[in-house]
Design a protein around this motif. Sequence first.
Motif, PDB file in Angstrom:
ATOM      1  N   LEU A 155     -14.214   1.631   2.165  1.00  0.00           N
ATOM      2  CA  LEU A 155     -14.676   2.822   1.461  1.00  0.00           C
ATOM      3  C   LEU A 155     -13.603   3.372   0.534  1.00  0.00           C
ATOM      4  N   ARG A 156     -12.371   3.465   1.016  1.00  0.00           N
ATOM      5  CA  ARG A 156     -11.281   3.982   0.185  1.00  0.00           C
ATOM      6  C   ARG A 156     -11.074   3.116  -1.052  1.00  0.00           C
ATOM      7  N   THR A 157     -11.161   1.794  -0.858  1.00  0.00           N
ATOM      8  CA  THR A 157     -10.961   0.877  -1.991  1.00  0.00           C
ATOM      9  C   THR A 157     -11.969   1.147  -3.087  1.00  0.00           C
ATOM     10  N   TYR A 158     -13.242   1.279  -2.723  1.00  0.00           N
ATOM     11  CA  TYR A 158     -14.276   1.500  -3.729  1.00  0.00           C
ATOM     12  C   TYR A 158     -14.184   2.890  -4.351  1.00  0.00           C
ATOM     13  N   MET A 159     -13.776   3.877  -3.583  1.00  0.00           N
ATOM     14  CA  MET A 159     -13.614   5.212  -4.150  1.00  0.00           C
ATOM     15  C   MET A 159     -12.471   5.234  -5.162  1.00  0.00           C
ATOM     16  N   VAL A 160     -11.407   4.496  -4.887  1.00  0.00           N
ATOM     17  CA  VAL A 160     -10.312   4.371  -5.859  1.00  0.00           C
ATOM     18  C   VAL A 160     -10.837   3.763  -7.155  1.00  0.00           C
ATOM     19  N   HIS A 161     -11.664   2.708  -7.039  1.00  0.00           N
ATOM     20  CA  HIS A 161     -12.245   2.073  -8.219  1.00  0.00           C
ATOM     21  C   HIS A 161     -13.081   3.068  -9.022  1.00  0.00           C
ATOM     22  N   ASN A 214     -15.527   0.939   8.300  1.00  0.00           N
ATOM     23  CA  ASN A 214     -14.208   0.421   7.959  1.00  0.00           C
ATOM     24  C   ASN A 214     -13.725   1.228   6.766  1.00  0.00           C
ATOM     25  N   TYR A 215     -12.857   2.180   7.016  1.00  0.00           N
ATOM     26  CA  TYR A 215     -12.466   3.120   5.979  1.00  0.00           C
ATOM     27  C   TYR A 215     -11.708   2.449   4.839  1.00  0.00           C
ATOM     28  N   HIS A 216     -11.104   1.291   5.103  1.00  0.00           N
ATOM     29  CA  HIS A 216     -10.390   0.592   4.025  1.00  0.00           C
ATOM     30  C   HIS A 216     -11.369   0.155   2.946  1.00  0.00           C
ATOM     31  N   ASP A 263      -5.694  -9.350   2.618  1.00  0.00           N
ATOM     32  CA  ASP A 263      -6.613 -10.310   2.012  1.00  0.00           C
ATOM     33  C   ASP A 263      -7.974  -9.672   1.767  1.00  0.00           C
ATOM     34  N   LYS A 264      -8.440  -8.882   2.719  1.00  0.00           N
ATOM     35  CA  LYS A 264      -9.749  -8.238   2.571  1.00  0.00           C
ATOM     36  C   LYS A 264      -9.747  -7.243   1.414  1.00  0.00           C
ATOM     37  N   VAL A 265      -8.688  -6.435   1.360  1.00  0.00           N
ATOM     38  CA  VAL A 265      -8.602  -5.447   0.283  1.00  0.00           C
ATOM     39  C   VAL A 265      -8.504  -6.144  -1.077  1.00  0.00           C
ATOM     40  N   ALA A 266      -7.725  -7.233  -1.148  1.00  0.00           N
ATOM     41  CA  ALA A 266      -7.588  -7.972  -2.413  1.00  0.00           C
ATOM     42  C   ALA A 266      -8.932  -8.534  -2.867  1.00  0.00           C
ATOM     43  N   ALA A 267      -9.721  -9.041  -1.915  1.00  0.00           N
ATOM     44  CA  ALA A 267     -11.036  -9.592  -2.263  1.00  0.00           C
ATOM     45  C   ALA A 267     -11.969  -8.497  -2.760  1.00  0.00           C
ATOM     46  N   LEU A 320     -20.779  14.161   2.091  1.00  0.00           N
ATOM     47  CA  LEU A 320     -21.285  12.968   2.766  1.00  0.00           C
ATOM     48  C   LEU A 320     -20.165  12.402   3.620  1.00  0.00           C
ATOM     49  N   THR A 321     -20.420  12.265   4.902  1.00  0.00           N
ATOM     50  CA  THR A 321     -19.386  11.742   5.793  1.00  0.00           C
ATOM     51  C   THR A 321     -19.181  10.250   5.539  1.00  0.00           C
ATOM     52  N   HIS A 322     -18.051   9.728   6.029  1.00  0.00           N
ATOM     53  CA  HIS A 322     -17.796   8.298   5.928  1.00  0.00           C
ATOM     54  C   HIS A 322     -18.970   7.511   6.511  1.00  0.00           C
TER      55      HIS A 322
END
Length: 237
Positions: free
Chosen positions: A197-203, A193-195, A90-94, A176-178
Amino acid sequence: MTQSNTIVVLIDGDRYIRRFVHVSLETAGMTVFDTGTGTQGLAEAATRRADLVIVDLSLPDREGIDVIRELRAWSDMPVIVLSARSGEQDKVAALDAGADDYLTKPFGMAELVARIRAHLRRQTSGGRSWGARIHFGEVTVDLGERKVVRDSQIIHLSPIEFRLLSALARHQGQLLTHHQLFQEVWGPLRADNYHYLRTYMVHLRQKLERDPARPEHIVTETGVGYRLVGVSEVQSP
């Protein structure tokens, strides 16, 4: 922007939570307009010229995810999700839909107010980014004007996407570190929360890289962080 000038639109189907948040935010000096439906919430956000929107994912007339997508079609105002749904999906979808933050019910009012202030500070200061213009690949980024162009096409970035790109650009070529990215973009309130960060980097890669699956410029240092490489030119105003 002072708190007394801040306009918040609250969209939540639970009238008790709506009333509690409304009163608490007004006590903190903000102007609040609340509604229990997504359709009315979108209308309020537009007509009230809101600075920030708080939205639940479970609404009686539509999914909060759809409300976020519609908001993102015409606005880059900060959007905070306030939801009882605590699952990672749900968090990733939002976040994928364009939300800037996610707070799970039950929540602390002090934390919500602090997050609102942090997002509004970053929204206000974002336009004062250092005035460099950088080029990499087919992309030109004007940090002062908050403008991103790829192949002569203007690319829309969400506020968080732009702050991430700005952080990478200011330190172009450097790792730049996480943790550093979380501090620069979300501030000390956000636990790593690496999820997120990963989501936005994918975008960012989908919007800016020639082949997002094999990025040439926004590169990952596995387990450590990210860096922006291949910057061909930096211009100052």
